[in-house]
Design a protein around this motif. Structure first.
Motif, PDB file in Angstrom:
ATOM      1  N   GLU A  47       0.802  -1.215   0.000  1.00  0.00           N
ATOM      2  CA  GLU A  47       0.000   0.000   0.000  1.00  0.00           C
ATOM      3  C   GLU A  47       0.840   1.274   0.000  1.00  0.00           C
ATOM      4  OE1 GLU A  47      -2.670  -0.231   3.283  1.00  0.00           O
ATOM      5  OE2 GLU A  47      -3.797  -1.925   2.453  1.00  0.00           O
ATOM      6  N   TRP A  48       2.135   1.147  -0.028  1.00  0.00           N
ATOM      7  CA  TRP A  48       2.985   2.333  -0.014  1.00  0.00           C
ATOM      8  C   TRP A  48       2.808   3.150  -1.294  1.00  0.00           C
ATOM      9  CZ3 TRP A  48       8.585   1.093   2.064  1.00  0.00           C
ATOM     10  CH2 TRP A  48       8.494   0.796   3.433  1.00  0.00           C
ATOM     11  N   THR A  49       2.720   4.463  -1.102  1.00  0.00           N
ATOM     12  CA  THR A  49       2.763   5.385  -2.233  1.00  0.00           C
ATOM     13  C   THR A  49       4.220   5.736  -2.526  1.00  0.00           C
ATOM     14  OG1 THR A  49       2.675   7.345  -0.823  1.00  0.00           O
ATOM     15  CG2 THR A  49       0.552   6.380  -1.511  1.00  0.00           C
ATOM     16  N   VAL A  50       4.408   6.504  -3.601  1.00  0.00           N
ATOM     17  CA  VAL A  50       5.761   6.981  -3.910  1.00  0.00           C
ATOM     18  C   VAL A  50       6.272   7.846  -2.761  1.00  0.00           C
ATOM     19  CG1 VAL A  50       7.115   8.440  -5.479  1.00  0.00           C
ATOM     20  CG2 VAL A  50       5.444   6.810  -6.400  1.00  0.00           C
ATOM     21  N   ARG A  51       5.399   8.663  -2.172  1.00  0.00           N
ATOM     22  CA  ARG A  51       5.799   9.477  -1.022  1.00  0.00           C
ATOM     23  C   ARG A  51       6.274   8.589   0.132  1.00  0.00           C
ATOM     24  NH1 ARG A  51       5.298  14.228   1.586  1.00  0.00           N
ATOM     25  NH2 ARG A  51       4.389  15.253  -0.231  1.00  0.00           N
ATOM     26  N   ASP A  52       5.533   7.532   0.418  1.00  0.00           N
ATOM     27  CA  ASP A  52       5.937   6.601   1.478  1.00  0.00           C
ATOM     28  C   ASP A  52       7.304   5.993   1.173  1.00  0.00           C
ATOM     29  OD1 ASP A  52       3.527   6.929   2.911  1.00  0.00           O
ATOM     30  OD2 ASP A  52       2.545   5.332   1.787  1.00  0.00           O
TER      31      ASP A  52
END
Length: 265
Positions: A47-52
């Motif tokens: 579920e990680w985004t690029v920001r994460d």
């Protein structure tokens, strides 16, 4: 006569420090071209985004800071080649820490700039022999920096996969360190001399129990490129897919090492 014990690979500490800083610099440069929509996009890491993901890269580097804040342990209890096997135990804590960091740092460029500056200061202040108490175990700063090179290369690849056309470059020394450490970890996981795994131009290891060859072309050979090897070792690509896509060549009855992979999540 028993086979001679293999000597542990050593890493040039000056080159390793330069590689970590260079790869972090490449990530920072790539980040500056990303807009809000791209930062909110998905990655191949659950579920990680690029920001994460970018926040996690910063967290992986500041693990050095956190370790140096702790008292030095009395003795080393982890060899750097064992580090890949010790990472999964902290997966849940890492996920929680990463999400909190991403939410608390809206300006990721400023965050990584601060990380870079503070890391340089710490590396100037502390000798490479300084023992660190890390989540994986106690080992010297110079060895821990090799693991940071691995983290940076692996997650640079995740970042490039998440943002089409981004193409953050890989520092050659960082890529070499990541390739070699993960190749050596395979040899630790499956000791032996029947199969030769080649990842030119950085690593060649012998592994898997069975008849040991002594001269000429070995009967069981696996060969691939550094990024494919790193993806295999970290579960980003499966052995079956890599073979079918001709990213790996494997010859010999003991050359199927798919059951030994991945080495770390």
């Amino acid at each position: 006569m028993p086979p001679a014990k293999k000597r542990a690979r050593s890493y040039d500490p000056v080159r390793t420090r330069a590689a970590v800083l260079a790869q972090l610099g490449h990530v920072r440069q790539g980040l500056r071209g990303l807009g809000a929509e791209q930062l909110g996009g998905p990655t191949r890491l659950g579920e990680w985004t690029v920001r994460d993901l970018i926040a996690h890269i910063g967290m992986a580097v500041t693990a050095v800071h956190r370790a140096l804040d702790r008292p030095a342990p009395p003795k080393q209890d982890l060899a750097v080649v064992q580090w890949p096997f010790a990472t999964s135990a902290s997966a849940c804590a890492i996920d929680e820490f990463t999400r909190g960091l991403a939410a608390g740092h809206l300006d990721l460029d400023a965050c990584l700039t601060d990380v870079d500056a503070s890391l340089r200061t710490l590396l100037d202040e502390h000798p490479g022999s300084r023992l660190l108490e890390t989540d994986a175990g106690a080992l010297p700063l110079d060895d821990y920096l090799v693991t940071r090179a691995v983290e940076l290369v692996v997650h640079t690849d995740d970042l490039n996969a998440a943002v089409p056309g981004l193409q953050v470059p890989y520092d050659r020394q960082a890529l070499a360190a990541a390739t070699r450490l993960l190749a050596d970890a395979l040899a630790v996981k499956a000791p032996g001399g029947s199969t030769e795994v080649r990842v030119p131009p950085y690593a060649v290891v012998q592994c898997v129990e069975g008849p040991r060859h002594t001269r000429g072309t070995p009967p069981n050979v696996v060969e691939t490129d550094p990024l494919t090897w790193i993806r295999l070792a970290t579960g980003r690509v499966s052995w079956k897919d890599a073979v079918e896509e001709a990213k790996v060549s494997a010859s010999g009855e003991r050359a199927d090492i798919g059951s030994l992979l991945p080495l770390m999540p």
